[in-house]
Design a protein around this motif. Structure first.
Motif, mmCIF file in Angstrom:
data_model
loop_
_atom_site.group_PDB
_atom_site.id
_atom_site.type_symbol
_atom_site.label_atom_id
_atom_site.label_comp_id
_atom_site.label_asym_id
_atom_site.label_seq_id
_atom_site.Cartn_x
_atom_site.Cartn_y
_atom_site.Cartn_z
ATOM 1 N N ARG A 1 10.661 -0.237 5.801
ATOM 2 C CA ARG A 1 10.528 0.142 7.205
ATOM 3 C C ARG A 1 10.294 1.645 7.351
ATOM 4 N NH1 ARG A 1 8.818 -3.384 10.729
ATOM 5 N NH2 ARG A 1 8.882 -5.242 9.443
ATOM 6 N N GLU A 2 10.817 2.408 6.436
ATOM 7 C CA GLU A 2 10.620 3.858 6.490
ATOM 8 C C GLU A 2 9.144 4.211 6.338
ATOM 9 O OE1 GLU A 2 12.323 7.935 4.368
ATOM 10 O OE2 GLU A 2 12.701 5.978 3.465
ATOM 11 N N ARG A 3 8.456 3.540 5.413
ATOM 12 C CA ARG A 3 7.033 3.813 5.205
ATOM 13 C C ARG A 3 6.217 3.349 6.412
ATOM 14 N NH1 ARG A 3 4.672 1.276 0.267
ATOM 15 N NH2 ARG A 3 3.238 3.046 0.224
ATOM 16 N N ILE A 4 6.583 2.203 6.976
ATOM 17 C CA ILE A 4 5.887 1.714 8.167
ATOM 18 C C ILE A 4 6.058 2.709 9.314
ATOM 19 C CG2 ILE A 4 5.900 -0.073 9.954
ATOM 20 C CD1 ILE A 4 6.622 -2.097 7.752
ATOM 21 N N GLY A 5 7.295 3.133 9.538
ATOM 22 C CA GLY A 5 7.559 4.065 10.631
ATOM 23 C C GLY A 5 6.819 5.371 10.477
ATOM 24 N N SER A 6 6.749 5.874 9.260
ATOM 25 C CA SER A 6 6.049 7.138 9.018
ATOM 26 C C SER A 6 4.573 7.025 9.379
ATOM 27 C CB SER A 6 6.213 7.535 7.547
ATOM 28 O OG SER A 6 5.530 8.734 7.273
ATOM 29 N N GLU A 7 3.940 5.914 9.001
ATOM 30 C CA GLU A 7 2.524 5.718 9.327
ATOM 31 C C GLU A 7 2.314 5.581 10.833
ATOM 32 O OE1 GLU A 7 -0.536 5.613 7.953
ATOM 33 O OE2 GLU A 7 0.311 6.406 6.105
ATOM 34 N N VAL A 8 3.192 4.824 11.487
ATOM 35 C CA VAL A 8 3.044 4.606 12.927
ATOM 36 C C VAL A 8 3.205 5.919 13.692
ATOM 37 C CG1 VAL A 8 4.116 3.526 14.943
ATOM 38 C CG2 VAL A 8 3.678 2.176 12.890
ATOM 39 N N LEU A 9 4.195 6.711 13.325
ATOM 40 C CA LEU A 9 4.392 7.992 14.011
ATOM 41 C C LEU A 9 3.199 8.916 13.783
ATOM 42 C CD1 LEU A 9 8.193 8.678 13.382
ATOM 43 C CD2 LEU A 9 7.090 7.899 15.487
ATOM 44 N N ALA A 10 2.596 8.848 12.599
ATOM 45 C CA ALA A 10 1.400 9.657 12.336
ATOM 46 C C ALA A 10 0.239 9.201 13.222
ATOM 47 C CB ALA A 10 1.012 9.564 10.862
ATOM 48 N N GLY B 1 2.794 -7.097 15.546
ATOM 49 C CA GLY B 1 3.983 -7.937 15.399
ATOM 50 C C GLY B 1 4.833 -7.549 14.205
ATOM 51 N N PRO B 2 4.253 -7.548 12.990
ATOM 52 C CA PRO B 2 5.055 -7.160 11.824
ATOM 53 C C PRO B 2 5.500 -5.700 11.843
ATOM 54 C CG PRO B 2 2.772 -7.630 11.190
ATOM 55 C CD PRO B 2 2.939 -8.097 12.597
ATOM 56 N N VAL B 3 4.731 -4.828 12.489
ATOM 57 C CA VAL B 3 5.149 -3.425 12.580
ATOM 58 C C VAL B 3 6.434 -3.299 13.387
ATOM 59 C CG1 VAL B 3 4.593 -1.244 13.745
ATOM 60 C CG2 VAL B 3 2.950 -2.265 12.182
ATOM 61 N N LEU B 4 6.502 -4.001 14.515
ATOM 62 C CA LEU B 4 7.622 -3.843 15.443
ATOM 63 C C LEU B 4 8.651 -4.965 15.350
ATOM 64 C CD1 LEU B 4 5.551 -2.730 18.568
ATOM 65 C CD2 LEU B 4 6.971 -1.275 17.105
ATOM 66 N N LEU C 1 13.605 4.805 12.645
ATOM 67 C CA LEU C 1 13.654 6.063 13.383
ATOM 68 C C LEU C 1 14.952 6.802 13.076
ATOM 69 C CD1 LEU C 1 12.462 4.819 16.906
ATOM 70 C CD2 LEU C 1 11.054 5.677 15.019
ATOM 71 N N SER C 2 14.904 8.106 13.153
ATOM 72 C CA SER C 2 16.119 8.897 12.987
ATOM 73 C C SER C 2 17.045 8.650 14.172
ATOM 74 C CB SER C 2 15.781 10.386 12.907
ATOM 75 O OG SER C 2 15.288 10.845 14.157
ATOM 76 N N ASN C 3 18.319 8.955 13.987
ATOM 77 C CA ASN C 3 19.272 8.797 15.089
ATOM 78 C C ASN C 3 18.871 9.651 16.285
ATOM 79 O OD1 ASN C 3 20.832 7.011 13.610
ATOM 80 N ND2 ASN C 3 22.200 8.602 12.833
ATOM 81 N N ARG D 1 16.024 -1.728 18.766
ATOM 82 C CA ARG D 1 15.112 -2.558 17.971
ATOM 83 C C ARG D 1 14.056 -1.720 17.265
ATOM 84 N NH1 ARG D 1 11.855 -5.270 20.377
ATOM 85 N NH2 ARG D 1 12.242 -4.829 22.591
ATOM 86 N N TRP D 2 13.499 -0.749 17.970
ATOM 87 C CA TRP D 2 12.453 0.062 17.356
ATOM 88 C C TRP D 2 13.025 1.033 16.326
ATOM 89 C CZ3 TRP D 2 7.635 1.473 20.724
ATOM 90 C CH2 TRP D 2 7.065 0.292 21.208
ATOM 91 N N ARG D 3 14.285 1.422 16.496
ATOM 92 C CA ARG D 3 14.914 2.236 15.447
ATOM 93 C C ARG D 3 14.931 1.459 14.140
ATOM 94 N NH1 ARG D 3 19.519 2.108 12.905
ATOM 95 N NH2 ARG D 3 20.397 0.547 14.316
ATOM 96 N N LYS D 4 15.293 0.185 14.213
ATOM 97 C CA LYS D 4 15.347 -0.640 13.008
ATOM 98 C C LYS D 4 13.947 -0.935 12.471
ATOM 99 C CE LYS D 4 19.612 -2.856 14.589
ATOM 100 N NZ LYS D 4 20.197 -4.105 15.156
ATOM 101 N N ALA D 5 13.019 -1.265 13.354
ATOM 102 C CA ALA D 5 11.672 -1.647 12.928
ATOM 103 C C ALA D 5 10.914 -0.482 12.309
ATOM 104 C CB ALA D 5 10.890 -2.207 14.109
#
Length: 417
Positions: free
Chosen positions: A191-200, A221-224, A289-291, A282-286
Motif C-alpha cells: 500500500r505504501e508504493r501504491i500511495g506514493s504513486e497516487v500522490l505523485a 477500485g484496487p487503488v482505493l 497515508l501518514s498520520n 479508509r484512504w489512510r489504509k488504502a
C-alpha cells in the motif's frame, strides 16, 4: 558529463539513461540524471572511491561529483520476479539487453553526450526499443509483451497512468488492455508504493487526466479498496485546483469527484459532514497515508459544512473558522468546486476579517478570572470561551474593556456558596 568522461577514459561505455533522456528530447528539464555503463560495480568503486553502493545487487552506485549526486548503474538483465517487485537474478550485460528490461519504450532510451548526431546536432540517442517513434507519436507503450512487463512489477500499471497523464500522451491499446486485465492484481503490492504513486499523480497539474485514466483502466477500485466507478462526466474540482496544491486538497477533491453529485456547496456539505471520518480512515489504509496527512484530510472535509453555514455564523464563529489550521486547504477546495454563489460571500468578508485578526492573543486569561475571585473549575474555561468570542466580536479590544468585562461577568458566573 564528467562522470561519463571518466568512465569513457577508462575504456568503458557510458550513457545517460531513462527518464532524463526522455525529458530532454521532450524539451523538459530533467529533475535528475542517471548513467548506465558496462563498467562492473567494483570498477565503478575504483574509479569513484567516494561513491556509495545504494543497490549493490543491482550494480547501482551513487557517485558524488561537482556538488551533484548521480546514480551510476551497470547494464543488467533481470530474470524472474517471484515477489512481483524485485528480480530473482541479475546478470550484468550490455546496453541492448539493459534497455529491454525497462518498463516503457520512452524510458528505454540512452544518450551519448560526448557524441553529436550530425542529423540533429544534439547528443546521439541510442534507441533499441522504438522509443523515439513513440515520443514523436506521443504514445506510451510497454517494452515487449505488456503482460510480462506488468507481471514483473504491478506498480508499473500505475506508472503507466502517471506517465501518460504527465506527458499528455495516449496509452498504446495493447498496453492499456493489459492494464485492464491485470488491474485486479494491483492489491498484491504494498500500500505504501501504491500511495506514493497516487500522490505523485495528484501533485501534477494533469491530475484530472490521471484520475480519469485510473477509472478507465479499472485501477481506481484496487487503488482505493473501493468499488470501481466508470469515469466521471466532470472532474471540475481536480481541474480547478491551483498549480501546486497540497496533498490533503488533491485527495479531498478526488473524493468529491467520486461522489458523482453536483459540485455545489449545499450538496457536498452534508456528505463531508457524514463521511469525513470514514474516508480519512479508509484512504489512510488504502494509500498508506501518514498520520498527519490523514488528520489534515479529515479536518479539510469537516470544515466544509461550517463554511456552508457562513451566512448564519456570527463574526466570532467566522473568525474561529478562518483560524482553523486546515482552513487554507478547505478554502482551496471550495474555490475548486466553482460554486461562486456560495463562496463569494466568504471571499467578500475575508479581507476585513483577516485585517481585524482571526486569532489574536486573548485579552482575558484564566489567571485574570481567578484573581477577580472566581473559584477554579470548569466554569472558568467556559467563561474564557465567552470572553474570547467577545474579543473576536470587537467588544473586548484592550486591557480596560477586558477588566470591565471580567468584573461584570465573574460574579454572575460564580456557583452558589
Amino acid at each position: 558529463m564528467r562522470i561519463i568522461q571518466i568512465l569513457r577514459d577508462a575504456g568503458h561505455t557510458a550513457y545517460f539513461a531513462g527518464g532524463c533522456v526522455r525529458d530532454q528530447l521532450l524539451g523538459i528539464q530533467p529533475l535528475d540524471y542517471d548513467i548506465a555503463t558496462d563498467a562492473q560495480p567494483k570498477t565503478v568503486q575504483k574509479l569513484f572511491p567516494r561513491c556509495q553502493m545504494v543497490g549493490a545487487a543491482f550494480g547501482v552506485a551513487l557517485v558524488r561529483l561537482g556538488g551533484h549526486a548521480i546514480e551510476v548503474a551497470t547494464f543488467r538483465r533481470e530474470e524472474g520476479y517471484s515477489d512481483r517487485r524485485r528480480p530473482d537474478r541479475v546478470v550484468f550485460t550490455n546496453a541492448r539487453e539493459d534497455a529491454q528490461r525497462r518498463d516503457f519504450t520512452v524510458n528505454g532510451l540512452f544518450a551519448d553526450p560526448l557524441t553529436i548526431d550530425p542529423e540533429t546536432n544534439h547528443d546521439r540517442v541510442i534507441d533499441y526499443v522504438g522509443g523515439i517513434d513513440d515520443l514523436n507519436n506521443q504514445c506510451l507503450r510497454a517494452i515487449g509483451e505488456p503482460d510480462e512487463r506488468f507481471g514483473e512489477d504491478y506498480l508499473r500499471m500505475l506508472r503507466a497512468v502517471r506517465f501518460t497523464a504527465r506527458l499528455d500522451f495516449h496509452l498504446e491499446p495493447r498496453t492499456a488492455a493489459s492494464v485492464r486485465s491485470l488491474a485486479k492484481y494491483l492489491g498484491q503490492i504494498s500500500r505504501e508504493r501504491i500511495g506514493s504513486e497516487v500522490l505523485a499523480m495528484l501533485a501534477h497539474p494533469r491530475r484530472a487526466h490521471a484520475v480519469t485514466l485510473l477509472e478507465e483502466l479499472r485501477l481506481d477500485g484496487p487503488v482505493l479498496n473501493e468499488d470501481h466507478l466508470e469515469p466521471a462526466q466532470t472532474t471540475a474540482p481536480l481541474n480547478n485546483l491551483p498549480h501546486n496544491p497540497q496533498p490533503p486538497v488533491t485527495l479531498a477533491a478526488w473524493w468529491l469527484t467520486r461522489q458523482r453529485i453536483p459540485m455545489q456547496l449545499d450538496a457536498i456539505a452534508p456528505l463531508c459532514e457524514r463521511h469525513a471520518d470514514d474516508v480519512a480512515d479508509r484512504w489512510r489504509k488504502a494509500l498508506c497515508l501518514s498520520n498527519t496527512l490523514e488528520t489534515t484530510l479529515r479536518a479539510t472535509l469537516k470544515l466544509v459544512p461550517r463554511a456552508a453555514q457562513w451566512g448564519n455564523l456570527r463574526i466570532a464563529q467566522r473568525k474561529r473558522l478562518l483560524a482553523e489550521k486546515a482552513w487554507p486547504h478547505t478554502w482551496t477546495l471550495l474555490n475548486a468546486i466553482d460554486d461562486t454563489a456560495a463562496t463569494q460571500p466568504i471571499a467578500d468578508d475575508l479581507p476585513t476579517l483577516t485585517a481585524q485578526g482571526v486569532a489574536p492573543e486573548p485579552l482575558v486569561r484564566g489567571e485574570d478570572i481567578l484573581e477577580a475571585g472566581m473559584r477554579p473549575g470548569p466554569e472558568v474555561g467556559k467563561l474564557l470561551e465567552i470572553a474570547y468570542d467577545e474579543q473576536l466580536e470587537g467588544r473586548i479590544h484592550d486591557h480596560a474593556t477586558a477588566q470591565a468585562w471580567i468584573q461584570a461577568h465573574v460574579s454572575t458566573a460564580q456557583d452558589p456558596a
